[in-house]
Design a protein around this motif. Structure first.
Motif, PDB file in Angstrom:
ATOM      1  N   LYS A   1      -9.052  -5.720  -8.656  1.00 53.86           N
ATOM      2  CA  LYS A   1      -9.385  -7.144  -8.687  1.00 53.86           C
ATOM      3  C   LYS A   1     -10.647  -7.356  -9.521  1.00 53.86           C
ATOM      4  O   LYS A   1     -10.711  -8.259 -10.354  1.00 53.86           O
TER       5      LYS A   1
ATOM      6  N   TRP B   1      -3.424  -7.406  -8.553  1.00 50.97           N
ATOM      7  CA  TRP B   1      -4.217  -6.405  -7.830  1.00 50.97           C
ATOM      8  C   TRP B   1      -3.712  -6.222  -6.401  1.00 50.97           C
ATOM      9  O   TRP B   1      -3.848  -5.151  -5.822  1.00 50.97           O
ATOM     10  N   PHE B   2      -3.104  -7.253  -5.858  1.00 53.07           N
ATOM     11  CA  PHE B   2      -2.612  -7.201  -4.485  1.00 53.07           C
ATOM     12  C   PHE B   2      -1.523  -6.150  -4.328  1.00 53.07           C
ATOM     13  O   PHE B   2      -1.253  -5.668  -3.242  1.00 53.07           O
TER      14      PHE B   2
ATOM     15  N   SER C   1     -10.269  -5.693   4.436  1.00 53.12           N
ATOM     16  CA  SER C   1     -10.580  -6.787   3.507  1.00 53.12           C
ATOM     17  C   SER C   1     -12.022  -6.678   2.992  1.00 53.12           C
ATOM     18  O   SER C   1     -12.313  -7.051   1.860  1.00 53.12           O
TER      19      SER C   1
ATOM     20  N   GLN D   1      -7.291   1.158  -0.540  1.00 56.41           N
ATOM     21  CA  GLN D   1      -7.796  -0.206  -0.344  1.00 56.41           C
ATOM     22  C   GLN D   1      -8.989  -0.471  -1.275  1.00 56.41           C
ATOM     23  O   GLN D   1      -9.114  -1.551  -1.841  1.00 56.41           O
TER      24      GLN D   1
ATOM     25  N   GLU E   1     -14.260  -4.592  -5.271  1.00 57.20           N
ATOM     26  CA  GLU E   1     -14.365  -5.616  -6.321  1.00 57.20           C
ATOM     27  C   GLU E   1     -15.735  -5.555  -6.999  1.00 57.20           C
ATOM     28  O   GLU E   1     -15.831  -5.642  -8.227  1.00 57.20           O
TER      29      GLU E   1
ATOM     30  N   LYS F   1      -7.740  -1.050  -4.739  1.00 56.36           N
ATOM     31  CA  LYS F   1      -7.168  -2.405  -4.804  1.00 56.36           C
ATOM     32  C   LYS F   1      -8.273  -3.407  -5.176  1.00 56.36           C
ATOM     33  O   LYS F   1      -8.112  -4.234  -6.070  1.00 56.36           O
ATOM     34  N   GLY F   2      -9.414  -3.284  -4.500  1.00 50.95           N
ATOM     35  CA  GLY F   2     -10.557  -4.150  -4.794  1.00 50.95           C
ATOM     36  C   GLY F   2     -11.105  -3.924  -6.190  1.00 50.95           C
ATOM     37  O   GLY F   2     -11.438  -4.866  -6.913  1.00 50.95           O
TER      38      GLY F   2
ATOM     39  N   THR G   1     -13.431  -3.768   2.548  1.00 47.63           N
ATOM     40  CA  THR G   1     -13.339  -2.656   1.594  1.00 47.63           C
ATOM     41  C   THR G   1     -12.869  -3.173   0.231  1.00 47.63           C
ATOM     42  O   THR G   1     -13.352  -2.738  -0.811  1.00 47.63           O
ATOM     43  N   TRP G   2     -11.955  -4.163   0.238  1.00 44.30           N
ATOM     44  CA  TRP G   2     -11.532  -4.772  -1.027  1.00 44.30           C
ATOM     45  C   TRP G   2     -12.731  -5.405  -1.733  1.00 44.30           C
ATOM     46  O   TRP G   2     -12.901  -5.255  -2.938  1.00 44.30           O
ATOM     47  N   GLU G   3     -13.556  -6.120  -0.938  1.00 39.21           N
ATOM     48  CA  GLU G   3     -14.718  -6.816  -1.534  1.00 39.21           C
ATOM     49  C   GLU G   3     -15.695  -5.821  -2.155  1.00 39.21           C
ATOM     50  O   GLU G   3     -16.237  -6.062  -3.231  1.00 39.21           O
TER      51      GLU G   3
ATOM     52  N   ASP H   1       0.831  -1.211   0.000  1.00 42.33           N
ATOM     53  CA  ASP H   1       0.000   0.000   0.000  1.00 42.33           C
ATOM     54  C   ASP H   1       0.866   1.262   0.000  1.00 42.33           C
ATOM     55  O   ASP H   1       1.255   1.744  -1.036  1.00 42.33           O
TER      56      ASP H   1
END
Lengths: 332, 138
Positions: free
Chosen positions: B50, B57-58, B12, B43, B19, B46-47, B14-16, A158
């Motif tokens: 993905k 994406w990570f 995590s 964050q 996405e 990032k999602g 927030t990633w979903e 990040d």
């Protein structure tokens, strides 16, 4: 052999002239005071336009200080990534123009690898070594196997470490540049005053994450409110957490790879606490830890020329139509 | 106007949510992200990466220093951060060029004077880890 090194990957326009890989004839960076004077004091902030306005003047200044003329240049080296494409293109196009008009070879250099190689301008280091490149934009651990041969082991997922410093100093409104201000204020604080997390320190990889640490700091403020008098303690603890993660993971990389030397580069490598902790823990683990002098830590043209020199020695030359790229790719 | 609200209990999630937004994204869309420091803007991107099929994406990282990072999935993803940029410099970034084959996502979108359509994403800090994410399409 006269080498020109150009870097325009981020905010600074940097050009250096070297004779061989370790004789620096000149080294001009746009943030330097003289350059501000050269342009009447006002240097436009950020963005590619600034590079475009500065690069011609900085090139002439670099040649003049080095006491060489265009015709003396034997090799042109330039950062072609990673960085902001618009900014990289200014340096790259300028370098290509020179290469074509002077009929000299050109070599595109990776900015991260250049930070990992900058030490050669001051001293020779035996391969292999582990390099930690840590700055406002990058936090990368790599194995330097030989000249022109390196592998990235891990990077931030990040924020970069330097970014965490800058964002917290901006949040607290304590001044710029963030890393330096925090280092100075942290000297008056207790490093173990607040137990900030050590993100990813135990995970079985060489990646970093500093975004959560930044959030922990903000949450501390939301929960308790930061009082003026405890700022040194908070900053000392925050800095300790960042340094601890950087040092632990880099040492782990060295031990696992059975490599005895570590070289640290990039703007955050100027941090005194990071140096201290690296020497201490490196020593405990029988590792030699090497830092370049402060001048070589920030972005500069010297490291580009140094890296390009060794590529040239190995017989590499870049095609004149090489492209700029914005980031390093780690998978597939 | 279409408004969707999500609650995230941590990075995590927030990633979903990102996405889901990424899966619905279409080339030519501009997303403006609004939220304070540490709210999870990167964050969310990032999602989104993905969701649009960016392989690594990570390793979508904060573009604060780089100002702009470009990724390639089923379409392009241009991830911009205006935290360090003056508003008059935004045009230098030539964001329109990226909209032809992909989307542009802007952190600290309040600093742009973009006049075209923009999907607004607000991230509100509602607890130490909890965030309310609101997507508004005009």
């Amino acid at each position: 052999m006269i080498i020109l090194g150009i870097d325009t990957s981020c905010d600074d326009t940097s050009i250096a002239v070297l004779d061989g890989y370790n004789r620096v004839l000149s080294d001009i960076v746009s943030s330097q005071v003289e350059v501000h004077a050269l342009f009447g004091g006002v240097v436009p902030e950020i963005a590619s336009r600034k590079h475009l306005e500065l690069i011609g003047g900085i090139y002439r200044e670099a040649l003049q200080k080095a006491g060489v003329s265009d015709r003396d240049i034997d090799l042109i080296t330039v950062t072609n990534g990673p960085g902001l494409i618009g900014s990289l293109l200014i340096g790259l196009s300028f370098a290509k123009g020179l290469a074509l008009s002077l009929s000299k070879p050109i070599i595109g250099v990776n900015h991260i690898e250049a930070h990992a190689m900058s030490i050669f301008a001051e001293r020779y280091v035996d391969f292999p070594y582990i390099a930690l490149v840590v700055s406002g934009g990058h936090t990368v651990i790599m194995v330097m196997e030989d000249f022109c041969r390196s592998t990235i082991l891990g990077t931030t997922r990040d924020d970069a470490a330097g970014e965490a410093f800058d964002k917290i100093s901006k949040y607290l409104n304590i001044g710029y540049p963030g890393g330096k201000v925090i280092e100075d204020m942290a000297k008056k604080g207790k490093r173990d005053a607040i137990a900030f997390p050590r993100p990813m320190i135990t995970e079985d990889n060489y990646d970093f994450s500093f975004s959560g640490l930044k959030t922990s700091f903000l949450n501390y403020d939301r929960r308790y409110g930061v009082k003026e008098e405890e700022i040194p303690d908070l900053l000392a603890s925050f800095q300790e957490s960042i340094c601890d993660v950087l040092v632990s993971k880099t040492i782990k990389a060295a031990k696992r790879s059975n490599i005895k030397r570590i070289v640290v580069g990039g703007g955050v490598a100027a941090n005194g606490r990071l140096r201290e902790m690296f020497f201490e823990k490196g020593g405990e683990n029988g590792l030699e830890v090497i830092f370049p002098s402060h001048r070589l830590c920030g972005d500069n043209g010297i490291m580009v020329a140094v890296t390009g020199y060794f590529y040239f020695q190995k017989g590499f030359v870049s095609p004149i139509d090489m492209k700029a790229y914005s980031r390093i790719t780690l998978t597939g | 106007m279409e408004k969707r609200e999500f609650i995230s209990k941590g990075p995590s999630e927030t990633w979903e949510i990102g996405e889901l937004i990424g899966k619905k994204a279409k080339p030519g869309e501009m997303y403006g992200l609004y939220g304070e420091l540490g709210s999870g803007k990167t964050q969310l991107v990032k999602g989104m990466a993905k969701g649009i099929g960016v392989k690594d994406w990570f390793y979508v990282t904060s573009p604060t220093f780089a100002i702009m990072n470009v990724y390639e999935g089923k379409m392009g993803l241009c991830h911009v951060d205006l935290y360090r940029v003056q508003s008059q410099e935004v045009e230098d970034l030539d964001l329109e060029a990226f909209l032809k084959d992909g989307i542009v996502v802007i952190e600290w979108a309040e600093r742009t004077d973009w006049e075209g359509d923009m999907i607004r994403v607000d991230i509100e800090v509602t607890g130490e880890e909890e965030r309310k994410i609101t997507v508004t399409r005009l």
